[in-house]
Motif scaffolding. Structure first.
Motif, PDB file in Angstrom:
ATOM      1  N   ILE A 142     -17.271  32.541  54.813  1.00  0.00           N
ATOM      2  CA  ILE A 142     -17.415  31.523  53.553  1.00  0.00           C
ATOM      3  C   ILE A 142     -16.634  30.413  53.747  1.00  0.00           C
ATOM      4  O   ILE A 142     -15.362  30.670  53.962  1.00  0.00           O
ATOM      5  CB  ILE A 142     -17.302  32.233  52.162  1.00  0.00           C
ATOM      6  N   PHE A 143     -16.789  29.369  53.673  1.00  0.00           N
ATOM      7  CA  PHE A 143     -16.072  28.157  53.437  1.00  0.00           C
ATOM      8  C   PHE A 143     -16.310  27.543  51.950  1.00  0.00           C
ATOM      9  O   PHE A 143     -17.268  27.244  51.662  1.00  0.00           O
ATOM     10  CB  PHE A 143     -16.579  26.942  54.652  1.00  0.00           C
ATOM     11  N   TYR A 144     -15.202  27.201  51.458  1.00  0.00           N
ATOM     12  CA  TYR A 144     -15.226  26.658  50.179  1.00  0.00           C
ATOM     13  C   TYR A 144     -14.105  25.584  49.629  1.00  0.00           C
ATOM     14  O   TYR A 144     -13.307  25.383  50.324  1.00  0.00           O
ATOM     15  CB  TYR A 144     -15.216  27.848  49.152  1.00  0.00           C
ATOM     16  N   THR A 145     -14.571  24.961  48.776  1.00  0.00           N
ATOM     17  CA  THR A 145     -13.624  23.783  48.194  1.00  0.00           C
ATOM     18  C   THR A 145     -13.874  23.558  46.665  1.00  0.00           C
ATOM     19  O   THR A 145     -14.838  23.974  46.438  1.00  0.00           O
ATOM     20  CB  THR A 145     -13.791  22.620  49.247  1.00  0.00           C
ATOM     21  N   SER A 146     -13.131  22.506  46.296  1.00  0.00           N
ATOM     22  CA  SER A 146     -13.712  21.843  45.014  1.00  0.00           C
ATOM     23  C   SER A 146     -13.809  20.386  44.844  1.00  0.00           C
ATOM     24  O   SER A 146     -12.919  19.691  45.799  1.00  0.00           O
ATOM     25  CB  SER A 146     -12.484  22.316  44.011  1.00  0.00           C
ATOM     26  N   TYR A 147     -14.632  19.871  44.446  1.00  0.00           N
ATOM     27  CA  TYR A 147     -14.734  18.433  44.007  1.00  0.00           C
ATOM     28  C   TYR A 147     -14.126  18.381  42.635  1.00  0.00           C
ATOM     29  O   TYR A 147     -14.585  18.791  41.661  1.00  0.00           O
ATOM     30  CB  TYR A 147     -16.321  18.193  43.887  1.00  0.00           C
ATOM     31  N   GLY A 148     -12.718  17.927  42.597  1.00  0.00           N
ATOM     32  CA  GLY A 148     -12.158  17.740  41.501  1.00  0.00           C
ATOM     33  C   GLY A 148     -10.882  18.858  41.487  1.00  0.00           C
ATOM     34  O   GLY A 148     -10.832  19.475  42.461  1.00  0.00           O
ATOM     35  N   GLU A 166     -13.933  41.279  54.506  1.00  0.00           N
ATOM     36  CA  GLU A 166     -13.484  40.975  55.977  1.00  0.00           C
ATOM     37  C   GLU A 166     -12.382  39.885  56.222  1.00  0.00           C
ATOM     38  O   GLU A 166     -12.102  39.681  57.272  1.00  0.00           O
ATOM     39  CB  GLU A 166     -14.698  40.751  56.657  1.00  0.00           C
ATOM     40  N   ASN A 167     -11.951  39.417  55.145  1.00  0.00           N
ATOM     41  CA  ASN A 167     -10.974  38.273  55.251  1.00  0.00           C
ATOM     42  C   ASN A 167     -11.489  37.063  56.148  1.00  0.00           C
ATOM     43  O   ASN A 167     -10.918  36.460  57.085  1.00  0.00           O
ATOM     44  CB  ASN A 167      -9.904  38.780  56.049  1.00  0.00           C
ATOM     45  N   ARG A 168     -12.868  36.914  55.949  1.00  0.00           N
ATOM     46  CA  ARG A 168     -13.735  35.674  56.725  1.00  0.00           C
ATOM     47  C   ARG A 168     -13.857  34.705  55.630  1.00  0.00           C
ATOM     48  O   ARG A 168     -14.857  33.870  55.796  1.00  0.00           O
ATOM     49  CB  ARG A 168     -14.674  36.208  57.299  1.00  0.00           C
ATOM     50  N   VAL A 169     -12.962  34.188  54.790  1.00  0.00           N
ATOM     51  CA  VAL A 169     -12.970  33.160  53.788  1.00  0.00           C
ATOM     52  C   VAL A 169     -11.804  32.052  54.073  1.00  0.00           C
ATOM     53  O   VAL A 169     -11.034  32.533  54.271  1.00  0.00           O
ATOM     54  CB  VAL A 169     -13.106  33.585  52.293  1.00  0.00           C
ATOM     55  N   PHE A 170     -12.440  30.837  53.995  1.00  0.00           N
ATOM     56  CA  PHE A 170     -11.821  29.721  54.490  1.00  0.00           C
ATOM     57  C   PHE A 170     -11.813  28.733  53.302  1.00  0.00           C
ATOM     58  O   PHE A 170     -12.802  28.188  53.139  1.00  0.00           O
ATOM     59  CB  PHE A 170     -11.905  29.269  55.733  1.00  0.00           C
ATOM     60  N   ALA A 171     -10.667  28.152  52.903  1.00  0.00           N
ATOM     61  CA  ALA A 171     -10.392  27.226  51.873  1.00  0.00           C
ATOM     62  C   ALA A 171     -10.713  25.848  52.979  1.00  0.00           C
ATOM     63  O   ALA A 171      -9.707  25.736  53.750  1.00  0.00           O
ATOM     64  CB  ALA A 171      -9.104  27.257  51.051  1.00  0.00           C
ATOM     65  N   VAL A 172     -11.255  24.907  52.423  1.00  0.00           N
ATOM     66  CA  VAL A 172     -11.323  23.714  53.259  1.00  0.00           C
ATOM     67  C   VAL A 172     -11.258  22.333  52.392  1.00  0.00           C
ATOM     68  O   VAL A 172     -11.222  22.419  51.296  1.00  0.00           O
ATOM     69  CB  VAL A 172     -12.696  23.591  54.153  1.00  0.00           C
ATOM     70  N   GLU A 173     -10.567  21.234  52.969  1.00  0.00           N
ATOM     71  CA  GLU A 173     -10.495  19.927  52.062  1.00  0.00           C
ATOM     72  C   GLU A 173     -11.974  19.205  51.695  1.00  0.00           C
ATOM     73  O   GLU A 173     -12.367  19.018  52.707  1.00  0.00           O
ATOM     74  CB  GLU A 173      -9.589  19.259  52.957  1.00  0.00           C
ATOM     75  N   ASP A 174     -11.977  18.937  50.458  1.00  0.00           N
ATOM     76  CA  ASP A 174     -13.400  18.389  50.002  1.00  0.00           C
ATOM     77  C   ASP A 174     -13.403  17.060  50.450  1.00  0.00           C
ATOM     78  O   ASP A 174     -14.626  16.641  51.016  1.00  0.00           O
ATOM     79  CB  ASP A 174     -13.485  18.593  48.218  1.00  0.00           C
TER      80      ASP A 174
END
Length: 335
Positions: A272-278, A302-310
């Motif tokens: 999973i890649f995730y971020t926020s608009y706002g 599984e520790n396969r989650v990554f925060a990315v820059e919107d």
């Protein structure tokens, strides 16, 4: 953007920024660029364009006569800004994203020093644009179709249709408007070679296809989105041949499935890649990430989650952003 949620890893962009910088500088630099154009810009016949010479290009709004060698360019979206800088052209003016305090962070700050702010994406400042006396305006119908006539009265205006899924076609249109077709061809070739390198780093095409990648974007003032295939980030994942969760095939027009915070577990996948608009607080990210539904997802366990820059993954919409994103995907999945 700093993330501290459990089972979430934030990607670093140091090495990847170099990838984007190489794309950005491969075909142009500040040394040959002034007032929105490179001094060695050429006409289609290969001769230096004289002031007053024009070319006609086909756009979604019909044929548009543009300067052979545009020198005062204004861009009306982040995609157009990425394109211009990637092609070695520094605009004299640009809009900014609604929630941003400045231009996208991933673009070289020194290239943006003299770029004037002409409003935000939702409401470009026509008075500011007039004052800058542009000789070319580049934008898209999705943002400014209702302002096309006003903009065209100021300067020749080149519009693509949508800024997301067809970003590669838009880039070629931007390159044609800026008379940078040869540079564009080299940039596209570099991108395709980089894609091949990342696929190899991920273990090959078969391994990539067996990895289901989910992309979640929390939206301030709107529903959370599970991004499908027909959008900017979706096309990059497609170029890499990565698998996608079955739910993305339910996305209207292939764009995104909209869910409530109570449905965030629908966004599960191998990665999973995730971020926020706002802001994370106002988008619902802070409440969802680390909650019971989030912690129950396979990718989280599984520790396969990554925060990315919107700004990078969703607002850049160009080849410089794509080069950095490829590096972040390689860092995440090949580790």
């Amino acid at each position: 953007m700093t993330r501290t949620h459990r089972a979430t890893r934030a990607l670093t962009t140091g090495a990847a920024l170099l990838t984007g910088a190489l794309l950005l500088t491969a075909c142009g630099s500040d040394d040959d660029t002034e007032n929105g154009t490179a001094e060695d810009a050429t006409t289609p016949e290969g001769e230096v364009g004289e002031v007053g010479e024009t070319r006609t290009i086909d756009t979604v709004m019909g044929p548009v006569e543009v300067p052979a060698d545009p020198r005062r360019v204004i861009v009306l979206d982040t995609a157009e800004l990425d394109s211009a800088l990637t092609l070695g052209v520094t605009p004299i003016g640009s809009v900014r994203a609604d929630v941003a305090t400045g231009f996208p962070f991933y673009l070289p700050e020194e290239r943006l020093t003299d770029v004037e702010n002409v409003g935000n994406i939702a409401a470009p400042n026509l008075e500011a644009i007039i004052e800058l006396e542009p000789d070319l305006i580049i934008g898209n119908m999705a943002r400014d179709a209702d302002r096309y006539d006003e903009l065209s009265a100021i300067a020749p205006t080149v519009f693509g249709e949508n800024p997301g899924g067809p970003w590669k076609e838009n880039f070629l249109l931007h390159a044609e408007a800026l008379n940078r077709q040869e540079e564009a061809a080299a940039i596209v070739e570099d991108y395709e070679e980089r894609v091949d390198e990342v696929v190899e780093a991920l273990g090959g095409a078969e391994e990539a296809a067996d990895t289901e990648v989910s992309v979640i974007r929390f939206i301030e003032g709107g529903d959370t989105r599970l991004y499908g295939r027909e959008n900017y980030i979706g096309t990059i994942l497609e170029d890499l041949g990565l698998g996608r969760p079955a739910i993305v095939d339910e996305a209207p027009d292939g764009f995104a499935v909209e869910i409530s915070p109570e449905q965030v577990d629908l966004g599960d996948g191998d990665v999973i890649f995730y971020t926020s608009y706002g802001s994370a607080e106002n988008s619902g990210e802070s409440a969802a990430v680390g909650g019971a539904l989030w912690e129950g997802m396979d990718a989280v366990r599984e520790n396969r989650v990554f925060a990315v820059e919107d700004e990078l993954w969703f607002q850049g919409i160009g080849y410089t952003a794509a080069g950095i994103i490829l590096g972040e995907i390689e860092e995440a999945l090949a580790s």
